[in-house]
Motif scaffolding. Structure first.
Motif, mmCIF file in Angstrom:
data_model
loop_
_atom_site.group_PDB
_atom_site.id
_atom_site.type_symbol
_atom_site.label_atom_id
_atom_site.label_comp_id
_atom_site.label_asym_id
_atom_site.label_seq_id
_atom_site.Cartn_x
_atom_site.Cartn_y
_atom_site.Cartn_z
ATOM 1 N N HIS A 1 86.915 64.621 31.915
ATOM 2 C CA HIS A 1 85.624 63.133 32.385
ATOM 3 C C HIS A 1 84.615 64.269 33.326
ATOM 4 C CE1 HIS A 1 86.665 63.319 37.510
ATOM 5 N NE2 HIS A 1 87.733 64.183 36.867
ATOM 6 N N GLY A 2 84.289 65.172 33.933
ATOM 7 C CA GLY A 2 83.663 66.271 34.042
ATOM 8 C C GLY A 2 82.705 66.800 33.407
ATOM 9 N N ARG A 3 83.853 66.403 31.646
ATOM 10 C CA ARG A 3 82.243 67.591 31.007
ATOM 11 C C ARG A 3 80.969 66.928 30.123
ATOM 12 N NH1 ARG A 3 87.147 70.889 27.780
ATOM 13 N NH2 ARG A 3 87.461 72.466 29.324
ATOM 14 N N VAL A 4 80.534 67.150 29.986
ATOM 15 C CA VAL A 4 78.784 66.587 29.088
ATOM 16 C C VAL A 4 78.855 67.241 27.963
ATOM 17 C CG1 VAL A 4 77.830 66.194 31.715
ATOM 18 C CG2 VAL A 4 76.940 68.056 31.007
ATOM 19 N N ASP A 5 77.428 66.069 27.245
ATOM 20 C CA ASP A 5 76.663 67.084 25.866
ATOM 21 C C ASP A 5 76.205 67.858 26.251
ATOM 22 O OD1 ASP A 5 75.676 66.865 23.996
ATOM 23 O OD2 ASP A 5 76.646 64.597 23.061
ATOM 24 N N VAL A 6 76.789 69.064 26.102
ATOM 25 C CA VAL A 6 75.770 70.422 26.360
ATOM 26 C C VAL A 6 75.143 70.558 24.989
ATOM 27 C CG1 VAL A 6 77.308 71.252 28.551
ATOM 28 C CG2 VAL A 6 77.038 72.390 26.102
ATOM 29 N N VAL B 1 63.083 73.670 26.835
ATOM 30 C CA VAL B 1 61.909 72.758 27.763
ATOM 31 C C VAL B 1 62.350 73.828 29.051
ATOM 32 C CG1 VAL B 1 61.961 71.151 28.852
ATOM 33 C CG2 VAL B 1 62.115 70.634 26.338
ATOM 34 N N TRP B 2 63.544 73.864 29.819
ATOM 35 C CA TRP B 2 64.760 73.938 30.598
ATOM 36 C C TRP B 2 63.562 75.781 31.432
ATOM 37 C CZ3 TRP B 2 66.017 72.279 34.941
ATOM 38 C CH2 TRP B 2 66.949 72.936 35.677
ATOM 39 N N LEU C 1 72.453 66.137 33.897
ATOM 40 C CA LEU C 1 72.082 67.143 33.209
ATOM 41 C C LEU C 1 72.886 68.323 32.444
ATOM 42 C CD1 LEU C 1 68.668 68.306 35.379
ATOM 43 C CD2 LEU C 1 68.964 68.235 33.447
ATOM 44 N N ILE C 2 73.508 69.344 33.814
ATOM 45 C CA ILE C 2 74.323 69.776 33.623
ATOM 46 C C ILE C 2 75.067 70.382 34.523
ATOM 47 C CG2 ILE C 2 74.386 71.259 31.016
ATOM 48 C CD1 ILE C 2 72.752 73.274 32.872
ATOM 49 N N ILE D 1 90.899 58.743 30.494
ATOM 50 C CA ILE D 1 90.240 59.504 28.962
ATOM 51 C C ILE D 1 88.724 59.711 29.321
ATOM 52 C CG2 ILE D 1 89.408 58.650 26.743
ATOM 53 C CD1 ILE D 1 92.433 58.607 27.221
ATOM 54 N N GLY D 2 88.051 60.781 29.452
ATOM 55 C CA GLY D 2 86.858 61.019 29.670
ATOM 56 C C GLY D 2 85.965 61.468 28.169
ATOM 57 N N TYR D 3 84.587 61.611 27.810
ATOM 58 C CA TYR D 3 84.046 61.339 26.390
ATOM 59 C C TYR D 3 82.625 61.996 26.324
ATOM 60 C CZ TYR D 3 82.100 57.034 27.197
ATOM 61 O OH TYR D 3 80.817 56.095 27.942
ATOM 62 N N GLY D 4 82.695 62.105 27.799
ATOM 63 C CA GLY D 4 81.308 63.082 27.287
ATOM 64 C C GLY D 4 80.663 64.274 27.223
ATOM 65 N N GLY D 5 81.756 65.454 27.289
ATOM 66 C CA GLY D 5 81.577 66.503 26.531
ATOM 67 C C GLY D 5 82.244 66.523 25.110
#
Length: 464
Positions: free
Chosen positions: A113-118, A125-126, A312-313, A442-446
């Motif tokens: 659940h702690g991951r994101v779509d990097v 831009v960053w 963000l990240i 179930i985390g799905y962001g990453g």
């Protein structure tokens, strides 16, 4: 003299020749293969034997001397020092096992659940904002900044929070810091040792850990269908309530307005405070984001916490705390000596990122991406499990909970999932006591959409 079994790899561009030689002797000495008092080959003989330069051997010997593995005796040469017994082999084996395990873990589909779509992060831009910040403020970036955080970033956050979350505050009420646990530590100091913290049960375990380590008094308040039970809160001795009303962690429920008002009235009656952790508040998959609890507060009783880790990240470690005006004044009196924990360069880059409109565009993009992933996940679960599972908390955030109706325990469900290459996560760590009906997070962001679907198919194979 002893036989040298070392083979120098002269084609290895990643490790210098002297390092290879130094490591060989160090390992052999640690393992006891080269005993204390043993004379090492002369530098010249060793250089000729290995076909390497004299300076290479000298550099390796000097490093061994610097670390105490060998000693130089005038006009006699180099001898192995008399060391305490070292047993590195078991540790090396352990490290190897951990590395092997880690490699194995990385091959899994991990519903973390702690991951994101990097991949969706606007790297170019960053980087441009980062370079512009260095160009415009190079000398300033080398100095310490405002302990509360850079004023420009706090101003941007203040504007964003009002427009998107209904939070009413000035930049002087905002504290920048490296995450929720740091803010909980500061609040513990600011509010005083006599405060008793009422925590959601189940709830965010890292807050519980911080308070436990600091010796704070805690009361675990059960949830009902609307969130933290105010009746149970009143029955407890708590005078500070920690809640996640926009997306309760881990259950995912959204606190309705009636319960929010009840909480605010409790805080006034109790002369207490509410810590509103706006966990995943930006990501609501049906309807608009729910306005904050802080925006309803007219008595200065709500402390608002937010972070850029999910939107963000995670690695930039930028969070923010909005204090009521009276507490903000006390903070400046009592805790202004605490140095800022977020890099000034990161703060200024994020400020420029927000000021130029990139933040709003990125957030809208991520809402669309995560809404689609949420739909893919729910469709896959429906197709594979039908009524064999119950889905909880699917309307917002980047994770759901699954109640699996197959009679297995939580640990059995996790082990069965691992056997097919899928990593799922327990919810028992968020509870103060055991429950009979296990629930899986179930985390799905990453994950990609393909990985989400494949993982659910594998879970069907493991669980049904």
């Amino acid at each position: 003299m002893f036989e040298i079994t070392l083979t120098i790899d002269k084609t290895n561009k990643d490790e210098a020749l002297y390092v290879q030689l130094y490591k060989y002797f160090k390992t052999e000495i640690q393992n006891g293969q080269i005993k204390a008092g043993t004379k090492l080959p002369s530098k010249r003989k060793l250089a000729v034997h290995l076909g390497i330069g004299l300076n290479t051997v000298d550099t390796a010997y000097q490093q061994l001397m610097a670390e105490g593995y060998v000693e130089s005796q005038l006009r006699k040469g180099f001898y192995v020092a008399d060391l305490e017994p070292i047993s590195p082999l078991n540790e090396q084996l352990h490290v190897a096992e951990v590395m092997k395990c880690s490699l194995h873990e990385r091959n899994k589909i991990d519903y973390n659940h702690g991951r994101v779509d990097v991949d969706a992060f606007p790297h170019a831009v960053w980087k441009k904002c980062l370079n512009n910040t260095l160009y415009l403020h190079e000398r300033e970036m080398f100095m310490s900044g405002d302990p509360q955080g850079e004023w420009g970033l706090r101003t941007e956050i203040s504007s964003y929070l009002f427009q998107s979350r209904g939070v009413r505050c000035g930049a002087d009420q905002i504290i920048i810091g490296a995450g929720t646990q740091y803010f909980i530590h500061l609040l513990r100091l600011l509010l005083g040792n006599e405060r008793i913290f009422g925590l959601e049960d189940p709830g965010f375990h890292r807050v519980r850990e911080v308070l436990g380590l600091e010796g704070a008094d805690m009361a675990f308040i059960p949830l009902d269908e609307s969130g933290m039970s105010v009746e149970s809160l009143k029955e407890s001795a708590a005078n500070v309530a920690y809640v996640t009303p926009s997306h309760q962690f881990p259950s995912g429920m959204i606190m309705p307005i009636t319960r929010r008002v009840e909480l605010l009235n409790w805080a006034v009656e109790k002369s207490g405070f509410i810590i509103e952790d706006d966990y995943d508040g930006e990501f609501r998959h049906t309807g608009k984001p729910i306005p904050s609890l802080q925006g309803l507060d007219t008595n200065g009783k709500v402390i608002y916490l937010g972070t850029f880790s999910k939107s963000l990240i995670p690695s930039i470690r930028v969070g923010y705390m909005v204090l009521p005006k009276e507490l903000a004044y006390q903070y400046k009196e009592k805790l202004i000596g605490y140095k800022q924990t977020v890099s000034r360069l990161i703060q200024e880059t994020l400020c420029l990122f927000m000021k130029n409109g990139h933040w709003e565009r990125h957030l809208n993009k991520m809402r669309t991406i995560y809404r689609k992933k949420n739909k893919v996940l729910l469709n896959a679960i429906e197709e594979c499990f039908h009524d064999r599972v119950a889905v909880i908390g699917e309307k917002s955030g980047l994770h759901i909970l699954l109640k699996v109706k197959n009679g297995s325990s939580e640990s059995e469900l996790i082990q069965k999932a691992a056997s097919v290459g899928v990593k799922v996560h327990p919810t028992s760590v968020y509870l103060s006591k055991k429950v009979k009906e296990p629930t899986i997070l179930i985390g799905y962001g990453g994950l990609t959409e393909r990985e989400i679907e494949e993982g659910i198919r594998l879970l069907k194979k493991a669980w049904l």
